[in-house]
Design a protein around this motif. Structure first.
Motif, PDB file in Angstrom:
ATOM      1  N   UNK A  44       0.817  -1.215   0.000  1.00  0.00           N
ATOM      2  CA  UNK A  44       0.000   0.000   0.000  1.00  0.00           C
ATOM      3  C   UNK A  44       0.848   1.261   0.000  1.00  0.00           C
ATOM      4  N   UNK A  45       2.061   1.193   0.575  1.00  0.00           N
ATOM      5  CA  UNK A  45       2.958   2.346   0.534  1.00  0.00           C
ATOM      6  C   UNK A  45       3.309   2.722  -0.897  1.00  0.00           C
ATOM      7  N   UNK A  46       3.291   1.743  -1.787  1.00  0.00           N
ATOM      8  CA  UNK A  46       3.608   1.979  -3.193  1.00  0.00           C
ATOM      9  C   UNK A  46       2.372   2.279  -4.025  1.00  0.00           C
ATOM     10  N   UNK A  47       1.273   1.578  -3.760  1.00  0.00           N
ATOM     11  CA  UNK A  47       0.098   1.680  -4.621  1.00  0.00           C
ATOM     12  C   UNK A  47      -0.960   2.645  -4.097  1.00  0.00           C
ATOM     13  N   UNK A  48      -0.943   2.914  -2.807  1.00  0.00           N
ATOM     14  CA  UNK A  48      -1.953   3.794  -2.231  1.00  0.00           C
ATOM     15  C   UNK A  48      -3.267   3.124  -1.917  1.00  0.00           C
ATOM     16  N   UNK A  49      -3.347   1.821  -2.009  1.00  0.00           N
ATOM     17  CA  UNK A  49      -4.587   1.118  -1.680  1.00  0.00           C
ATOM     18  C   UNK A  49      -4.837  -0.121  -2.520  1.00  0.00           C
ATOM     19  N   UNK A  60      10.554   4.387  -9.165  1.00  0.00           N
ATOM     20  CA  UNK A  60       9.409   5.001  -8.488  1.00  0.00           C
ATOM     21  C   UNK A  60       8.141   4.914  -9.323  1.00  0.00           C
ATOM     22  N   UNK A  61       8.139   4.052 -10.326  1.00  0.00           N
ATOM     23  CA  UNK A  61       6.941   3.798 -11.127  1.00  0.00           C
ATOM     24  C   UNK A  61       6.363   2.452 -10.733  1.00  0.00           C
ATOM     25  N   UNK A  62       5.058   2.435 -10.470  1.00  0.00           N
ATOM     26  CA  UNK A  62       4.376   1.252  -9.971  1.00  0.00           C
ATOM     27  C   UNK A  62       3.259   0.909 -10.946  1.00  0.00           C
ATOM     28  N   UNK A  63       3.323  -0.281 -11.525  1.00  0.00           N
ATOM     29  CA  UNK A  63       2.382  -0.689 -12.565  1.00  0.00           C
ATOM     30  C   UNK A  63       1.431  -1.749 -12.006  1.00  0.00           C
ATOM     31  N   UNK A  64       0.129  -1.462 -12.072  1.00  0.00           N
ATOM     32  CA  UNK A  64      -0.909  -2.325 -11.525  1.00  0.00           C
ATOM     33  C   UNK A  64      -1.650  -3.031 -12.644  1.00  0.00           C
ATOM     34  N   UNK A  65      -2.057  -4.271 -12.393  1.00  0.00           N
ATOM     35  CA  UNK A  65      -2.833  -5.107 -13.305  1.00  0.00           C
ATOM     36  C   UNK A  65      -1.923  -5.732 -14.369  1.00  0.00           C
ATOM     37  N   UNK A  66      -2.078  -7.034 -14.559  1.00  0.00           N
ATOM     38  CA  UNK A  66      -1.193  -7.742 -15.488  1.00  0.00           C
ATOM     39  C   UNK A  66      -1.390  -7.305 -16.938  1.00  0.00           C
ATOM     40  N   UNK A  67      -2.562  -6.804 -17.293  1.00  0.00           N
ATOM     41  CA  UNK A  67      -2.745  -6.324 -18.663  1.00  0.00           C
ATOM     42  C   UNK A  67      -1.778  -5.180 -18.963  1.00  0.00           C
ATOM     43  N   UNK A 228      11.238  -3.750   2.269  1.00  0.00           N
ATOM     44  CA  UNK A 228      11.937  -2.543   2.710  1.00  0.00           C
ATOM     45  C   UNK A 228      12.919  -2.061   1.652  1.00  0.00           C
ATOM     46  N   UNK A 229      13.600  -3.000   1.006  1.00  0.00           N
ATOM     47  CA  UNK A 229      14.517  -2.634  -0.075  1.00  0.00           C
ATOM     48  C   UNK A 229      13.756  -2.013  -1.242  1.00  0.00           C
ATOM     49  N   UNK A 230      12.615  -2.591  -1.578  1.00  0.00           N
ATOM     50  CA  UNK A 230      11.824  -2.072  -2.698  1.00  0.00           C
ATOM     51  C   UNK A 230      11.320  -0.660  -2.412  1.00  0.00           C
ATOM     52  N   UNK A 231      10.870  -0.421  -1.192  1.00  0.00           N
ATOM     53  CA  UNK A 231      10.394   0.916  -0.823  1.00  0.00           C
ATOM     54  C   UNK A 231      11.556   1.911  -0.847  1.00  0.00           C
ATOM     55  N   UNK A 232      12.737   1.469  -0.407  1.00  0.00           N
ATOM     56  CA  UNK A 232      13.919   2.338  -0.457  1.00  0.00           C
ATOM     57  C   UNK A 232      14.287   2.686  -1.894  1.00  0.00           C
ATOM     58  N   UNK A 233      14.141   1.735  -2.809  1.00  0.00           N
ATOM     59  CA  UNK A 233      14.396   2.004  -4.224  1.00  0.00           C
ATOM     60  C   UNK A 233      13.458   3.100  -4.728  1.00  0.00           C
ATOM     61  N   UNK A 234      12.168   2.989  -4.391  1.00  0.00           N
ATOM     62  CA  UNK A 234      11.203   4.008  -4.814  1.00  0.00           C
ATOM     63  C   UNK A 234      11.576   5.375  -4.252  1.00  0.00           C
ATOM     64  N   UNK A 292       7.137   6.793   3.378  1.00  0.00           N
ATOM     65  CA  UNK A 292       8.302   5.918   3.213  1.00  0.00           C
ATOM     66  C   UNK A 292       8.788   5.855   1.773  1.00  0.00           C
ATOM     67  N   UNK A 293       7.872   5.796   0.816  1.00  0.00           N
ATOM     68  CA  UNK A 293       8.245   5.581  -0.583  1.00  0.00           C
ATOM     69  C   UNK A 293       8.533   6.871  -1.331  1.00  0.00           C
ATOM     70  N   UNK A 294       8.193   8.018  -0.740  1.00  0.00           N
ATOM     71  CA  UNK A 294       8.408   9.276  -1.430  1.00  0.00           C
ATOM     72  C   UNK A 294       7.369   9.506  -2.520  1.00  0.00           C
ATOM     73  N   UNK A 295       7.746  10.229  -3.575  1.00  0.00           N
ATOM     74  CA  UNK A 295       6.834  10.492  -4.693  1.00  0.00           C
ATOM     75  C   UNK A 295       6.884   9.332  -5.668  1.00  0.00           C
ATOM     76  N   UNK A 296       5.727   8.731  -5.899  1.00  0.00           N
ATOM     77  CA  UNK A 296       5.625   7.612  -6.841  1.00  0.00           C
ATOM     78  C   UNK A 296       4.533   7.912  -7.854  1.00  0.00           C
TER      79      UNK A 296
END
Length: 312
Positions: A44-49, A60-67, A228-234, A292-296
C-alpha cells in the motif's frame, strides 16, 4: 533502466502469468513476496490502496494489473514479442477472455469439492476462513459462479482451447502470444494447486501438451528482494514511465491535476488516491506521496478501472 521488481506470492495465478512472460523474454527480476491476504502495508505504501497481485515496480513507477504489466514488459524487451503482428488485436481479445471469463470459471471449479482440501491440506482451519473472508471482501462487486455452473463452463472452455490447438503448438500460431499466457495461469492453478481437480484436463490432451510447453518456458533469472529494499528504491528514484502514449483523452470531464480515486470495476475494489497526471487511450497515472516511498507514479490500465473525482 532500473531493476524490475515483482511484488507477488508463489500461489498467485496472475503472478504466474507474469513470471512466465519474464521467462519468455529472458529477463532478470527481483522478487518481493507479499502477503496473500490483507493487510498489505508495504504494498500500500507503493500503490496507495490497490492490493491485487502482482504489482510491477521499476524505480518510483508502480504498474498495476497484469494487462498493463504485459505492455511494460513488451517495451522493456520487444523481442520475442507477446503481441506479434498481424494478429495483435485478436491476441488481446483472447487474453482479456482468458483473464476474466475463463479465469473465473476455472477458479469456481478449482475451489469446489476436493480443491479446497488440496489448498488447505497443511493449513489450520483459521487460514481457510481468513482467505475466504478476504476474497469475499474483494468480490463485493462480482457475481460468482456456483460450483456446478463453473464446472460446466470450464469443461466447455477447455474444449474450445483444445480446438484452437488442433494443428498448432500455441493458441494462435507457432509461437506463444499474450493470449497463451493469459489462458495458461488459471489452468496452471488447477494442475499445480488443486491436483485432486486436475483430472478434468485429461479429456483435452492437446491442452495438457500445451500446458507442458508453456511450463517449460520458465521464469527467467530471479533474485530475492524484500519490501523494505523495494520501498527504499522508490524513495531514491524519480518517476519516469515506460508507457509511450501520452495524449490526454478526457471521457469524464476531469482535468489533469485533479485529486481522484482509481479502483478496479469488479474484483479488488480498494481505491488508490492521488493526483491525476495522465489519462490516455490506454492508461491512467496517479502521482502520490508516501512517507516511506516518497513520490511515486502509480499506473493503471484504462479498461477495467473506474476514475472518480475525489469530493471534498
Amino acid at each position: 533502466m532500473a531493476d524490475l521488481i515483482l511484488h507477488h506470492y508463489a500461489t498467485s495465478p496472475f503472478s504466474e502469468k507474469i513470471r512466465l512472460i519474464l521467462g519468455y523474454k529472458k529477463l532478470a527480476w527481483k522478487s518481493v513476496i507479499i502477503p496473500q491476504i490483507a493487510p498489505k502495508p508495504d504494498l500500500a505504501a507503493l500503490t496507495g490502496g490497490y492490493r491485487r497481485t502482482p504489482v510491477l515496480q521499476i524505480g518510483a513507477d508502480v504498474y498495476c494489473d497484469t494487462a498493463l504489466i504485459c505492455d511494460v514488459l513488451e517495451h522493456v524487451a520487444p523481442m520475442p514479442s507477446i503481441y506479434p503482428e498481424p494478429g495483435k488485436g485478436l491476441e488481446r481479445v483472447v487474453a482479456q477472455w482468458g483473464d476474466s471469463t475463463l479465469f473465473w470459471a476455472a477458479m469456481g471449479y478449482n475451489f469446489s469439492g476436493k480443491g479446497q482440501a488440496d489448498l488447505f491440506a497443511n493449513a489450520p482451519p483459521e487460514a481457510a476462513r481468513a482467505l475466504a473472508e478476504d476474497r469475499k471482501a474483494m468480490s463485493v462487486n462480482m457475481v460468482r459462479h456456483r460450483p456446478g455452473d463453473a464446472a460446466a463452463a470450464y469443461k466447455s472452455y477447455l474444449r474450445r482451447l483444445s480446438d484452437m490447438l488442433d494443428d498448432t503448438d500455441y493458441l494462435l500460431g507457432a509461437y506463444p502470444t499474450v493470449a497463451d499466457f493469459a489462458c495458461y495461469h488459471a489452468l496452471w492453478f488447477t494442475r499445480k494447486r488443486t491436483p485432486s481437480m486436475a483430472g478434468v484436463l485429461q479429456f483435452t490432451p492437446a491442452v495438457s501438451d500445451w500446458l507442458d510447453r508453456m511450463a517449460a518456458i520458465g521464469h527467467g533469472t530471479m533474485e530475492g528482494f524484500d519490501a523494505a529494499q523495494a520501498i527504499a528504491v522508490a524513495a531514491a528514484s524519480t518517476p519516469h514511465t515506460l508507457l509511450s502514449d501520452s495524449t490526454f483523452q478526457d471521457d469524464h470531464g476531469i482535468p489533469l491535476g485533479t485529486r481522484v480515486t482509481i479502483a478496479a470495476e469488479s474484483f479488488g475494489p480498494e481505491p488508490s488516491e492521488g493526483e491525476l497526471i495522465a489519462a490516455t487511450r490506454t492508461h491512467y497515472t496517479l502521482r502520490r506521496k508516501d512517507a516511506r516511498a516518497g513520490t511515486v507514479h502509480v499506473h493503471f490500465p484504462r479498461i477495467g478501472y473506474t476514475l472518480r473525482k475525489l469530493e471534498p
